[in-house]
Design a protein around this motif. Sequence first.
Motif, PDB file in Angstrom:
ATOM      1  N   LEU A 129     -40.441  -5.569  16.656  1.00 35.13           N
ATOM      2  CA  LEU A 129     -40.922  -4.815  17.811  1.00 35.13           C
ATOM      3  C   LEU A 129     -39.702  -4.334  18.588  1.00 35.13           C
ATOM      4  O   LEU A 129     -38.784  -5.114  18.837  1.00 35.13           O
ATOM      5  CB  LEU A 129     -41.767  -5.704  18.722  1.00 35.13           C
ATOM      6  CG  LEU A 129     -43.073  -6.266  18.139  1.00 35.13           C
ATOM      7  CD1 LEU A 129     -43.632  -7.322  19.080  1.00 35.13           C
ATOM      8  CD2 LEU A 129     -44.086  -5.154  17.949  1.00 35.13           C
ATOM      9  N   VAL A 130     -39.714  -3.050  18.949  1.00 29.44           N
ATOM     10  CA  VAL A 130     -38.573  -2.491  19.672  1.00 29.44           C
ATOM     11  C   VAL A 130     -39.051  -1.948  21.012  1.00 29.44           C
ATOM     12  O   VAL A 130     -40.031  -1.208  21.082  1.00 29.44           O
ATOM     13  CB  VAL A 130     -37.905  -1.358  18.858  1.00 29.44           C
ATOM     14  CG1 VAL A 130     -36.706  -0.795  19.615  1.00 29.44           C
ATOM     15  CG2 VAL A 130     -37.477  -1.854  17.488  1.00 29.44           C
ATOM     16  N   ALA A 131     -38.375  -2.347  22.083  1.00 31.25           N
ATOM     17  CA  ALA A 131     -38.706  -1.846  23.420  1.00 31.25           C
ATOM     18  C   ALA A 131     -37.405  -1.687  24.195  1.00 31.25           C
ATOM     19  O   ALA A 131     -36.764  -2.664  24.564  1.00 31.25           O
ATOM     20  CB  ALA A 131     -39.640  -2.823  24.135  1.00 31.25           C
ATOM     21  N   GLY A 132     -37.005  -0.439  24.405  1.00 28.31           N
ATOM     22  CA  GLY A 132     -35.725  -0.201  25.072  1.00 28.31           C
ATOM     23  C   GLY A 132     -34.599  -0.813  24.255  1.00 28.31           C
ATOM     24  O   GLY A 132     -34.493  -0.562  23.051  1.00 28.31           O
ATOM     25  N   GLU A 133     -33.793  -1.656  24.873  1.00 25.52           N
ATOM     26  CA  GLU A 133     -32.686  -2.305  24.160  1.00 25.52           C
ATOM     27  C   GLU A 133     -33.075  -3.676  23.613  1.00 25.52           C
ATOM     28  O   GLU A 133     -32.227  -4.445  23.162  1.00 25.52           O
ATOM     29  CB  GLU A 133     -31.476  -2.433  25.099  1.00 25.52           C
ATOM     30  CG  GLU A 133     -30.833  -1.084  25.433  1.00 25.52           C
ATOM     31  CD  GLU A 133     -29.655  -1.250  26.371  1.00 25.52           C
ATOM     32  OE1 GLU A 133     -28.855  -2.169  26.153  1.00 25.52           O
ATOM     33  OE2 GLU A 133     -29.564  -0.459  27.325  1.00 25.52           O
ATOM     34  N   LEU A 134     -34.356  -3.945  23.650  1.00 20.57           N
ATOM     35  CA  LEU A 134     -34.863  -5.241  23.204  1.00 20.57           C
ATOM     36  C   LEU A 134     -35.437  -5.108  21.793  1.00 20.57           C
ATOM     37  O   LEU A 134     -36.205  -4.194  21.518  1.00 20.57           O
ATOM     38  CB  LEU A 134     -35.972  -5.666  24.169  1.00 20.57           C
ATOM     39  CG  LEU A 134     -36.430  -7.109  24.184  1.00 20.57           C
ATOM     40  CD1 LEU A 134     -35.391  -7.977  24.859  1.00 20.57           C
ATOM     41  CD2 LEU A 134     -37.747  -7.210  24.943  1.00 20.57           C
TER      42      LEU A 134
END
Length: 228
Positions: A132-137
Motif C-alpha cells: 500500500l502506498v500513501a504519499g511517502e509511506l
Amino acid sequence: MMEALKILIVDDESRMRKLVRDFLVRKGYEILEAEDGEKAMDLFYAHKDIALILLDVMMPKMDGYAVCREIRKQSQIPIIMLTARGEERDELLGFELGVDEYISKPFSPKILVARVEAILRRTNQLDSQQKLVAGELVIDKAAHQVLVGDTVLDLSFKEFELLTYFVENRGIALSREKILNNVWNYDYFGDARTIDTHVKKLRSKMGEKGSYIKTVWGMGYKFEVDES
C-alpha cells in the motif's frame, strides 16, 4: 513500487464515468475509460492486466450484453453491470452471460466501491496487492513492514494493523468504535484511550508524516496525505 489494480469503466455518460473514476482513484486504482462497447473491446485487447470491468448496459455501437458475451469467450475477468433497467429478465440475461454483479442506477458510489473491493477480494486480486502506498509511506503487508522514504518504522503488531486500516480507508472519517471493531475485532465499551494511545505512538514514530493521521474532533480519525 507495486502497480495499482486496473479497472475499466464503460459508460456512454461522461459524468457517470467521472463520478465512479474519482471514487476509485481515491482508493488507489488505475482507471481506463470507454464511452462505447467498441472502445471497451479495444481496451480489453490492449490491456491484458485489467482486474475488473464496470459495464453499462445501454450504449451506442455495442451494448453491454454484447461486450460481456465477447469478453466471456476468452476471459473470466470480473464484470459488474451498471444499468438503469431494474427488470428481472434483464438481470437474468446478465447473469446467464456471466456477469458477477448487477448494480442499478442511481447508486451510491461508496456502495459501488465496496462491491468492487468485495469482488476483487473474492477473486484474490486485492489480497495479492501486498503493498500500500500513501504519499511517502509504503506498507509491505507480506513483510509486515512500513517504510517512510528509506526508513523502516519500528511498529508493534497493533500499530501496524492500525496504520494499515487507516491507509486502506484513506480520506474516510473513522469513528473510534469503528476502528476498534475492525482493528481489535471486538465490540469495545470502555473508554477510547486504547486507540488514542496507539495513534499518539504511531504519529511519534512516523515523524513529520504523523500529520497524515488527522483528528476528527468528537468522532475519531482520518488518514489523509497532505498534498504538496
